[in-house]
Design a protein around this motif. Structure first.
Motif, PDB file in Angstrom:
ATOM      1  N   LEU A  96       5.573  10.392   3.265  1.00 56.62           N
ATOM      2  CA  LEU A  96       5.026   9.494   2.248  1.00 56.62           C
ATOM      3  C   LEU A  96       5.862   8.228   2.250  1.00 56.62           C
ATOM      4  O   LEU A  96       7.094   8.297   2.176  1.00 56.62           O
ATOM      5  CB  LEU A  96       5.087  10.145   0.866  1.00 56.62           C
ATOM      6  CG  LEU A  96       4.817   9.212  -0.315  1.00 56.62           C
ATOM      7  CD1 LEU A  96       3.359   8.771  -0.313  1.00 56.62           C
ATOM      8  CD2 LEU A  96       5.179   9.883  -1.616  1.00 56.62           C
ATOM      9  N   PRO A 101       6.238   4.919   0.038  1.00 56.82           N
ATOM     10  CA  PRO A 101       5.826   4.223  -1.186  1.00 56.82           C
ATOM     11  C   PRO A 101       5.569   2.741  -0.932  1.00 56.82           C
ATOM     12  O   PRO A 101       6.058   2.179   0.066  1.00 56.82           O
ATOM     13  CB  PRO A 101       7.027   4.411  -2.126  1.00 56.82           C
ATOM     14  CG  PRO A 101       7.819   5.536  -1.550  1.00 56.82           C
ATOM     15  CD  PRO A 101       7.590   5.472  -0.067  1.00 56.82           C
ATOM     16  N   PRO A 102       4.856   2.080  -1.830  1.00 57.28           N
ATOM     17  CA  PRO A 102       4.614   0.646  -1.687  1.00 57.28           C
ATOM     18  C   PRO A 102       5.918  -0.143  -1.603  1.00 57.28           C
ATOM     19  O   PRO A 102       6.912   0.192  -2.250  1.00 57.28           O
ATOM     20  CB  PRO A 102       3.862   0.282  -2.973  1.00 57.28           C
ATOM     21  CG  PRO A 102       3.266   1.559  -3.451  1.00 57.28           C
ATOM     22  CD  PRO A 102       4.217   2.639  -3.024  1.00 57.28           C
ATOM     23  N   HIS A 137       0.817  -1.212   0.000  1.00 60.10           N
ATOM     24  CA  HIS A 137       0.000   0.000   0.000  1.00 60.10           C
ATOM     25  C   HIS A 137       0.853   1.266   0.000  1.00 60.10           C
ATOM     26  O   HIS A 137       1.907   1.295   0.625  1.00 60.10           O
ATOM     27  CB  HIS A 137      -0.897   0.013   1.235  1.00 60.10           C
ATOM     28  CG  HIS A 137      -1.595  -1.296   1.443  1.00 60.10           C
ATOM     29  ND1 HIS A 137      -0.968  -2.367   2.048  1.00 60.10           N
ATOM     30  CD2 HIS A 137      -2.825  -1.703   1.112  1.00 60.10           C
ATOM     31  CE1 HIS A 137      -1.808  -3.391   2.079  1.00 60.10           C
ATOM     32  NE2 HIS A 137      -2.937  -3.017   1.516  1.00 60.10           N
ATOM     33  N   SER A 138       0.385   2.316  -0.671  1.00 59.71           N
ATOM     34  CA  SER A 138       0.957   3.645  -0.493  1.00 59.71           C
ATOM     35  C   SER A 138       0.454   4.156   0.844  1.00 59.71           C
ATOM     36  O   SER A 138      -0.694   3.900   1.226  1.00 59.71           O
ATOM     37  CB  SER A 138       0.488   4.605  -1.594  1.00 59.71           C
ATOM     38  OG  SER A 138       1.014   4.218  -2.839  1.00 59.71           O
ATOM     39  N   GLN A 139       1.302   4.899   1.566  1.00 63.08           N
ATOM     40  CA  GLN A 139       0.928   5.390   2.894  1.00 63.08           C
ATOM     41  C   GLN A 139       1.382   6.832   3.048  1.00 63.08           C
ATOM     42  O   GLN A 139       2.506   7.172   2.692  1.00 63.08           O
ATOM     43  CB  GLN A 139       1.577   4.513   3.963  1.00 63.08           C
ATOM     44  CG  GLN A 139       1.305   4.950   5.384  1.00 63.08           C
ATOM     45  CD  GLN A 139       1.920   3.999   6.403  1.00 63.08           C
ATOM     46  OE1 GLN A 139       2.242   2.850   6.098  1.00 63.08           O
ATOM     47  NE2 GLN A 139       2.078   4.482   7.625  1.00 63.08           N
TER      48      GLN A 139
END
Length: 114
Positions: A83, A85-86, A54-56
């Motif tokens: 941020l 990243p996956p 998942h992107s978070q």
């Protein structure tokens, strides 16, 4: 995973899940594409280094957090965000105790049971 949360979630009526090791989590809303979660850290608590698909984006609401994202460590304070990243390893230590707002896209299926 249920397809989505209720449209309105009230803090005093939404479950706060004790994750152990000084961490608690409360769902703020989700559907299959997006999820927001409030996470409490006790003083000294650690979000272990892990990765997921998942992107978070994480927003620091309260406290000081030492974030490790892909081996780079930065100190974040209230109003700061990051941020993730996956599939990038990340974790955080909270020496002061604090609160994070985590958002995920798509939603974290492992956070919700049928």
């Amino acid at each position: 995973m249920p397809k989505q949360s209720a449209h309105f979630l009230f803090a005093d009526k939404t479950e706060i899940e004790d994750l152990g090791n000084g961490l608690k989590r409360q769902m703020l809303g989700y559907n299959e594409e997006l999820m927001a979660v409030k996470v409490w850290f006790d003083k000294g608590a650690e979000g272990y280094v892990h990765k997921h698909r998942h992107s978070q984006v994480t927003y620091v609401e309260e406290g000081e957090f030492h974030f490790n994202i892909g081996g780079t460590i930065r100190v974040l304070k209230p109003g700061d965000s990051c941020l993730i990243p996956p599939n990038v390893e990340h974790g955080a230590v909270c020496p002061t105790g604090g609160i994070l707002i985590d958002t995920f896209s798509p939603a974290r299926e492992d956070f919700v049971s049928e």
